[in-house]
Design a protein around this motif. Structure first.
Motif, PDB file in Angstrom:
ATOM      1  N   PHE A 128      48.695  27.300  44.546  1.00  0.00           N
ATOM      2  CA  PHE A 128      49.500  26.842  45.682  1.00  0.00           C
ATOM      3  C   PHE A 128      48.957  25.539  46.284  1.00  0.00           C
ATOM      4  N   ASP A 129      47.902  25.017  45.653  1.00  0.00           N
ATOM      5  CA  ASP A 129      47.316  23.747  46.097  1.00  0.00           C
ATOM      6  C   ASP A 129      46.932  23.806  47.576  1.00  0.00           C
ATOM      7  N   CYS A 130      46.158  24.821  47.917  1.00  0.00           N
ATOM      8  CA  CYS A 130      45.718  24.992  49.301  1.00  0.00           C
ATOM      9  C   CYS A 130      44.337  25.627  49.303  1.00  0.00           C
ATOM     10  N   GLY A 131      43.746  25.764  50.484  1.00  0.00           N
ATOM     11  CA  GLY A 131      42.468  26.447  50.612  1.00  0.00           C
ATOM     12  C   GLY A 131      42.670  27.950  50.732  1.00  0.00           C
ATOM     13  N   ILE A 132      41.598  28.699  50.528  1.00  0.00           N
ATOM     14  CA  ILE A 132      41.698  30.157  50.623  1.00  0.00           C
ATOM     15  C   ILE A 132      42.211  30.582  51.993  1.00  0.00           C
ATOM     16  N   ASN A 133      41.769  29.878  53.045  1.00  0.00           N
ATOM     17  CA  ASN A 133      42.184  30.254  54.397  1.00  0.00           C
ATOM     18  C   ASN A 133      43.648  29.928  54.689  1.00  0.00           C
ATOM     19  N   ASP A 134      44.280  29.165  53.797  1.00  0.00           N
ATOM     20  CA  ASP A 134      45.696  28.829  53.978  1.00  0.00           C
ATOM     21  C   ASP A 134      46.614  29.774  53.215  1.00  0.00           C
ATOM     22  N   LEU A 135      46.023  30.663  52.415  1.00  0.00           N
ATOM     23  CA  LEU A 135      46.828  31.618  51.656  1.00  0.00           C
ATOM     24  C   LEU A 135      47.427  32.676  52.581  1.00  0.00           C
ATOM     25  N   PRO A 136      48.535  33.289  52.166  1.00  0.00           N
ATOM     26  CA  PRO A 136      49.053  34.453  52.905  1.00  0.00           C
ATOM     27  C   PRO A 136      48.207  35.683  52.552  1.00  0.00           C
ATOM     28  N   LEU A 137      46.945  35.618  52.941  1.00  0.00           N
ATOM     29  CA  LEU A 137      45.961  36.644  52.580  1.00  0.00           C
ATOM     30  C   LEU A 137      45.099  36.966  53.788  1.00  0.00           C
ATOM     31  N   SER A 138      44.941  38.258  54.076  1.00  0.00           N
ATOM     32  CA  SER A 138      44.092  38.691  55.192  1.00  0.00           C
ATOM     33  C   SER A 138      43.109  39.741  54.690  1.00  0.00           C
ATOM     34  N   LYS A 195      37.820  35.649  42.795  1.00  0.00           N
ATOM     35  CA  LYS A 195      38.423  34.897  41.695  1.00  0.00           C
ATOM     36  C   LYS A 195      39.947  34.886  41.804  1.00  0.00           C
ATOM     37  N   ILE A 196      40.510  36.036  42.185  1.00  0.00           N
ATOM     38  CA  ILE A 196      41.961  36.114  42.356  1.00  0.00           C
ATOM     39  C   ILE A 196      42.415  35.172  43.467  1.00  0.00           C
ATOM     40  N   ALA A 197      41.712  35.226  44.609  1.00  0.00           N
ATOM     41  CA  ALA A 197      42.073  34.366  45.749  1.00  0.00           C
ATOM     42  C   ALA A 197      41.921  32.894  45.398  1.00  0.00           C
ATOM     43  N   THR A 198      40.843  32.560  44.690  1.00  0.00           N
ATOM     44  CA  THR A 198      40.611  31.161  44.305  1.00  0.00           C
ATOM     45  C   THR A 198      41.714  30.663  43.379  1.00  0.00           C
ATOM     46  N   ALA A 199      42.106  31.510  42.423  1.00  0.00           N
ATOM     47  CA  ALA A 199      43.166  31.117  41.489  1.00  0.00           C
ATOM     48  C   ALA A 199      44.495  30.927  42.215  1.00  0.00           C
ATOM     49  N   LEU A 200      44.807  31.795  43.172  1.00  0.00           N
ATOM     50  CA  LEU A 200      46.045  31.653  43.933  1.00  0.00           C
ATOM     51  C   LEU A 200      46.012  30.388  44.783  1.00  0.00           C
ATOM     52  N   ALA A 201      44.844  30.099  45.378  1.00  0.00           N
ATOM     53  CA  ALA A 201      44.720  28.883  46.190  1.00  0.00           C
ATOM     54  C   ALA A 201      44.948  27.640  45.330  1.00  0.00           C
ATOM     55  N   GLU A 202      44.422  27.655  44.116  1.00  0.00           N
ATOM     56  CA  GLU A 202      44.629  26.522  43.206  1.00  0.00           C
ATOM     57  C   GLU A 202      46.107  26.399  42.825  1.00  0.00           C
ATOM     58  N   PHE A 209      42.719  46.887  37.939  1.00  0.00           N
ATOM     59  CA  PHE A 209      43.329  45.613  38.330  1.00  0.00           C
ATOM     60  C   PHE A 209      42.259  44.596  38.731  1.00  0.00           C
ATOM     61  N   GLY A 210      41.312  44.374  37.809  1.00  0.00           N
ATOM     62  CA  GLY A 210      40.314  43.338  38.014  1.00  0.00           C
ATOM     63  C   GLY A 210      40.930  41.963  37.854  1.00  0.00           C
ATOM     64  N   HIS A 211      40.105  40.939  37.997  1.00  0.00           N
ATOM     65  CA  HIS A 211      40.646  39.577  37.992  1.00  0.00           C
ATOM     66  C   HIS A 211      41.342  39.227  36.686  1.00  0.00           C
ATOM     67  N   ASN A 212      40.860  39.747  35.569  1.00  0.00           N
ATOM     68  CA  ASN A 212      41.499  39.424  34.292  1.00  0.00           C
ATOM     69  C   ASN A 212      42.915  39.994  34.221  1.00  0.00           C
ATOM     70  N   ALA A 213      43.078  41.245  34.701  1.00  0.00           N
ATOM     71  CA  ALA A 213      44.394  41.877  34.667  1.00  0.00           C
ATOM     72  C   ALA A 213      45.361  41.219  35.650  1.00  0.00           C
ATOM     73  N   VAL A 214      44.893  40.951  36.864  1.00  0.00           N
ATOM     74  CA  VAL A 214      45.771  40.367  37.885  1.00  0.00           C
ATOM     75  C   VAL A 214      46.156  38.937  37.517  1.00  0.00           C
ATOM     76  N   LEU A 215      45.183  38.167  37.058  1.00  0.00           N
ATOM     77  CA  LEU A 215      45.493  36.780  36.708  1.00  0.00           C
ATOM     78  C   LEU A 215      46.367  36.697  35.459  1.00  0.00           C
TER      79      LEU A 215
END
Length: 545
Positions: free
Chosen positions: A471-481, A462-469, A371-377
């Motif tokens: 949702f139009d937010c920063g990485i620290n605003d994602l529901p991610l810990s 890369k996964i976090a960056t793509a999700l942030a884009e 489940f690398g970035h290519n598979a997840v994205l």
């Protein structure tokens, strides 16, 4: 000796008699001497770059040599001697080329080091330049200098992995040499050293990006793959460490021999690469993380190949069955070296054929990798829709190194207690605390996603960056810990990369680095909200409310 570069350092403060990892005082001294020599060599290399002087391969050599001093790589004192001599030969060649251009700066004494002629004299020479004899008097600056050096060891590891597959970046080598040369300076304040630590993190991002391109460009993007945990009847070879090319060469050389190939430790994600998984005798995974190898290797009925780092002192019961390659070394263990066209693993194959192998098939279940970035994205739209619909409440990246120190069961319990509407991404050998847990799925997507090896932290970014884009937010605003575990210097490099990216609210354990002073820790807490792990229940409550 004095060494506090890993998480398991004695009494949480430093190994002074013998390394908890098994490192002997002579090896510790030679490693300190090699790092010192590389600091001086880097000063010369930086000047050479400024003046457009190069003899070729300095950056790759620096990374290779620095990587050899990382925890659990090379325990063979004799193998450091030719590397020290090569540092001096390369350094003096660059100096001569600079002098021919009329450039003769005042070199630091590290750039004038002349290694002693024998081991008996080399060891005290190394002890004289060890951490305890660092002339830096400011404890916080010394702390950050060591953090940079340890981070650079991690960067060097990833750069070396990439170079083996033909991927290099001059900007990366320039950054490594510049930072290593700076560790000799005494004219920079604390703020400048904070910046150097972040620069090290940025260099590591370059290295991980380079290695990702090397791995996927050579072996294809990982795909979700089910990996057996049980054995199949027949002869066997076990491959541990991190190196994909060594595994590839071994798979090719064992084709048609009747030998089955198994992975151990951080080699597990290799099963997801299309160009590796196409081999029918690439069977499955055996064992767990590096610190369990004494028990697991002793029970393995075949030959064992150690690539890159993670070796422990082999037990006498299997010392004759284990082979090292690349930078890995242990006194008395057979070593496979490069030849003109690669590596000849015939000795490993002959040992495997002479051993009993597995007597019968075993069914011990399976795990999913790939489940690398290519598979997840590739399923990002499904993930995003699930988040918007409330089916996925939160993402946890539970990742990092495994180790033997008590307290690491925290990560097992944490993953077990993550609510069913949350997903867990994992990478590196820390996953072996919970990699075989059956957490089910959310909308057909497994709740536990194995992103890969430690270097695949780049995939997580890369996964976090793509999700942030999305949702139009920063990485620290994602529901991610991020809930991380560390052991050695690659984890230091990855942490510095995350800080360089501005990632906050990271939980780190099971203990904090001994080389971080209270003042430096307070700075990280205030600026990045870095915090130690507490208990799974308390941390989950704090994160989820």
């Amino acid at each position: 000796m004095f060494c506090y570069q890993c998480e398991q350092t004695a009494k949480g403060s430093g190994c002074t008699r013998i390394g908890v990892c098994g490192k002997q005082p002579d090896v510790a001294a030679l490693q300190d001497l090699l790092v010192y020599a590389l600091q001086g060599f880097s000063q010369v290399a930086v000047e050479a770059r400024k003046n457009h002087v190069a003899s070729g391969g300095e950056g790759a050599f620096t990374c290779r040599a620095l990587f050899s001093t990382l925890t659990n790589v090379n325990f063979d004192a004799a193998r450091f001697v030719p590397m020290l001599n090569e540092v001096v030969e390369r350094r003096e060649s660059l100096k001569a080329a600079l002098a021919a251009k009329g450039v003769s700066p005042a070199w630091h004494e590290a750039a004038r080091l002349v290694p002693a002629a024998d081991m008996a004299a080399l060891v005290p020479q190394g002890e004289a330049v060890g951490i305890e004899n660092d002339p830096e008097t400011d404890a916080d600056i010394k702390s950050l200098k060591q953090t940079v050096i340890y981070g650079l060891k991690g960067v060097a590891a990833y750069a070396d992995h990439a170079e083996i597959l033909g991927q290099e970046n001059p900007a990366l080598y320039e950054a490594v040499e510049g930072l290593l040369a700076d560790t000799l300076r005494t004219d920079m304040d604390l703020g400048a050293w904070v910046q150097r630590a972040l620069d090290c993190g940025n260099a590591n991002i370059m290295a991980m990006e380079l290695l990702d391109a090397a791995n996927t460009g050579t072996y294809g993007h990982p795909v979700p793959t089910e990996v057996p945990l049980g054995a199949t009847q027949g002869k066997a070879i076990l491959v541990s460490g991190h190196d994909l090319k060594d595994l590839d060469m071994l798979l090719q050389q064992t084709e048609g021999t009747g030998i089955n190939i198994y992975t151990h430790g951080e080699m597990l994600p290799c099963h997801g690469y299309p160009e590796l998984k196409k081999h029918e005798h690439f069977h499955g995974h055996y064992g767990t993380a590096w610190q369990n190898q004494l028990k697991e290797f002793a029970a393995f009925p075949g030959a064992i190949l150690m690539t890159t780092n993670c070796i422990q002192k082999p037990a006498e019961s299997y010392l004759g069955n284990i082979f090292t390659t690349g930078l890995v070394g242990w006194p008395g263990a057979a070593h496979i070296t490069e030849n003109g066209s690669g590596k000849d693993f015939s000795a490993v194959i002959e040992k495997a054929l002479a051993m009993p192998g597995f007597a019968q098939d075993e069914d011990k279940g399976s795990v999913m990798v790939g489940f690398g970035h290519n598979a997840v994205l590739g399923v990002a739209d499904t993930v995003i829709d699930a988040v918007k619909a409330g089916d996925i409440r939160h993402f946890f990246l539970v990742a990092g190194c495994d180790g033997a120190r008590p307290g690491r069961n925290y990560y097992t319990e944490f993953v077990e207690k993550v609510p069913e509407d949350c997903m867990v991404l994992t990478l590196a050998c820390g996953k072996f605390r919970f990699f075989d847990k059956k957490l089910g799925d959310i909308g057909g997507i497994p709740r536990l996603l194995d992103v890969g090896q430690c270097n695949d932290a780049y995939s997580a970014v890369k996964i976090a960056t793509a999700l942030a884009e999305a949702f139009d937010c920063g990485i620290n605003d994602l529901p991610l810990s991020l809930v991380l575990s560390w052991y050695e210097q690659k984890a230091v490099a990855i942490l510095l990369s995350l800080l360089a990216l501005g990632v906050k609210d990271i939980r780190l354990g099971p203990s904090l680095p001994a080389f971080i002073t209270p003042n430096v820790l307070n700075f990280l807490v205030e600026k990045y909200d870095l915090k130690p792990i507490s208990t799974p229940d308390e941390d989950l409550k704090a994160i989820l409310g």
